[in-house]
Design an enzyme around this catalytic site. Sequence first.
Site, PDB file in Angstrom:
ATOM      1  N   ASP A 193     -29.595   1.924   8.070  1.00 50.11           N
ATOM      2  CA  ASP A 193     -28.214   2.159   8.525  1.00 50.11           C
ATOM      3  C   ASP A 193     -27.663   3.313   7.708  1.00 50.11           C
ATOM      4  O   ASP A 193     -27.621   3.230   6.474  1.00 50.11           O
ATOM      5  CB  ASP A 193     -27.367   0.899   8.327  1.00 50.11           C
ATOM      6  CG  ASP A 193     -27.987  -0.318   9.030  1.00 50.11           C
ATOM      7  OD1 ASP A 193     -27.824  -1.449   8.536  1.00 50.11           O
ATOM      8  OD2 ASP A 193     -28.677  -0.125  10.049  1.00 50.11           O
ATOM      9  N   ASP A 231     -22.966 -10.188  17.258  1.00 49.71           N
ATOM     10  CA  ASP A 231     -22.654 -10.182  15.828  1.00 49.71           C
ATOM     11  C   ASP A 231     -21.666 -11.310  15.564  1.00 49.71           C
ATOM     12  O   ASP A 231     -20.648 -11.410  16.259  1.00 49.71           O
ATOM     13  CB  ASP A 231     -22.011  -8.860  15.425  1.00 49.71           C
ATOM     14  CG  ASP A 231     -22.984  -7.693  15.510  1.00 49.71           C
ATOM     15  OD1 ASP A 231     -22.601  -6.580  15.130  1.00 49.71           O
ATOM     16  OD2 ASP A 231     -24.112  -7.905  15.983  1.00 49.71           O
TER      17      ASP A 231
HETATM   18  O1  LIG Z   1     -23.449  -4.436  13.666  1.00 55.90           O
HETATM   19  C1  LIG Z   1     -22.381  -4.222  13.048  1.00 55.90           C
HETATM   20  O2  LIG Z   1     -21.298  -3.958  13.626  1.00 55.90           O
HETATM   21  C2  LIG Z   1     -22.345  -4.243  11.575  1.00 55.90           C
HETATM   22  C3  LIG Z   1     -21.166  -3.937  10.906  1.00 55.90           C
HETATM   23  C4  LIG Z   1     -21.142  -3.920   9.518  1.00 55.90           C
HETATM   24  C5  LIG Z   1     -22.290  -4.250   8.805  1.00 55.90           C
HETATM   25  C6  LIG Z   1     -23.471  -4.560   9.474  1.00 55.90           C
HETATM   26  C7  LIG Z   1     -23.487  -4.568  10.856  1.00 55.90           C
HETATM   27  N1  LIG Z   1     -24.614  -4.900  11.557  1.00 55.90           N
HETATM   28  C8  LIG Z   1     -25.736  -5.532  10.919  1.00 55.90           C
HETATM   29  C9  LIG Z   1     -26.641  -4.503  10.376  1.00 55.90           C
HETATM   30  O3  LIG Z   1     -26.489  -3.352  10.594  1.00 55.90           O
HETATM   31  C10 LIG Z   1     -27.754  -4.980   9.530  1.00 55.90           C
HETATM   32  O4  LIG Z   1     -28.693  -5.574  10.379  1.00 55.90           O
HETATM   33  C11 LIG Z   1     -27.262  -5.988   8.513  1.00 55.90           C
HETATM   34  O5  LIG Z   1     -26.142  -5.457   7.820  1.00 55.90           O
HETATM   35  C12 LIG Z   1     -28.385  -6.301   7.551  1.00 55.90           C
HETATM   36  O6  LIG Z   1     -27.873  -7.260   6.652  1.00 55.90           O
HETATM   37  P1  LIG Z   1     -28.432  -7.241   5.172  1.00 55.90           P
HETATM   38  O7  LIG Z   1     -29.937  -7.318   5.295  1.00 55.90           O
HETATM   39  O8  LIG Z   1     -27.832  -8.454   4.525  1.00 55.90           O
HETATM   40  O9  LIG Z   1     -27.952  -5.956   4.592  1.00 55.90           O
END
Ligand SMILES: O=C(O)c1ccccc1NCC(=O)[C@H](O)[C@H](O)COP(=O)(O)O
EC number: 5.3.1.16
Length: 243
Positions: free
Chosen positions: A132, A13
């Site tokens: 999520d 990430d």
């Molecule tokens: O992986 C993480 O720790 C995390 C923390 C906070 C937000 C997102 C995180 N991971 C990425 C995801 O879970 C999703 O793949 C990502 O937020 C998708 O992005 P978007 O399509 O712009 O919502």
Amino acid sequence: MSTHRLELLPAVDVRDGQAVRLVHGESGSETSYGDPLEAALTWQRAGAEWLHLVDLDAAFGTGDNRERIAEVVRTMDIKVELSGGIRDDASLAAALATGCTRVNLGTAALESPEWVAKVIAEFGDRIAVGLDVRGTTLRGRGWTRDGGDLYETLARLDSEGCARYVVTDIAKDGTLQGPNVELLKNVCAATDKPVVASGGVSSLDDLRVLATLVPEGVEGAIVGKALYAKAFTLEEALEAVSV
Ligand SMILES: O=C(O)c1ccccc1NCC(=O)[C@H](O)[C@H](O)COP(=O)(O)O
């Protein structure tokens, strides 16, 4: 019914140009782990077949790491699942142009359902959708906004032909408290499409438990904090899930 080995997707990430890990996805809870390309190469050298690569700034809306992310994908010899800020034709085209194997859409599935239906139809299995959740409520925009009910959204996406889901229990993410097995089983019962599990992996035994869910539809597991905290090596993890 799948009899394949559980796929492992080490996570990289990227926030402000650094490989980071968060707790519950909370901005400000970052632990930095240095250069994202070095992190990605470390997992590749250790035998990874996949990389889960996230532009956190794009997900949070605090900028982007587009050039760095593209350099990581360009350098990798393994498959890359790319996520973060992919929410319209331009950002999708840029993401696919990196050469990644597939992209993972989060916010767009909650806020732009018609667009997601269109790109699912156009790009097929290069599109996965990230579900999520806190409980059964979806979260988007860096997990800062509620986005509706998990199972209603899943049913809609299934009807539109979504190829795959990445399911994250936010309450488990970054905590080393173990995956939410009940959630994963319930999602697998609600769709015939493969599910990639994310959130909470803490030990080799957690991976062995997730491997038992492969026949139910769990195709892979994203592993983040446990690798960076050296709870086990990637080599040990790959051995633990080898059939
Ligand atoms: O992986 C993480 O720790 C995390 C923390 C906070 C937000 C997102 C995180 N991971 C990425 C995801 O879970 C999703 O793949 C990502 O937020 C998708 O992005 P978007 O399509 O712009 O919502």
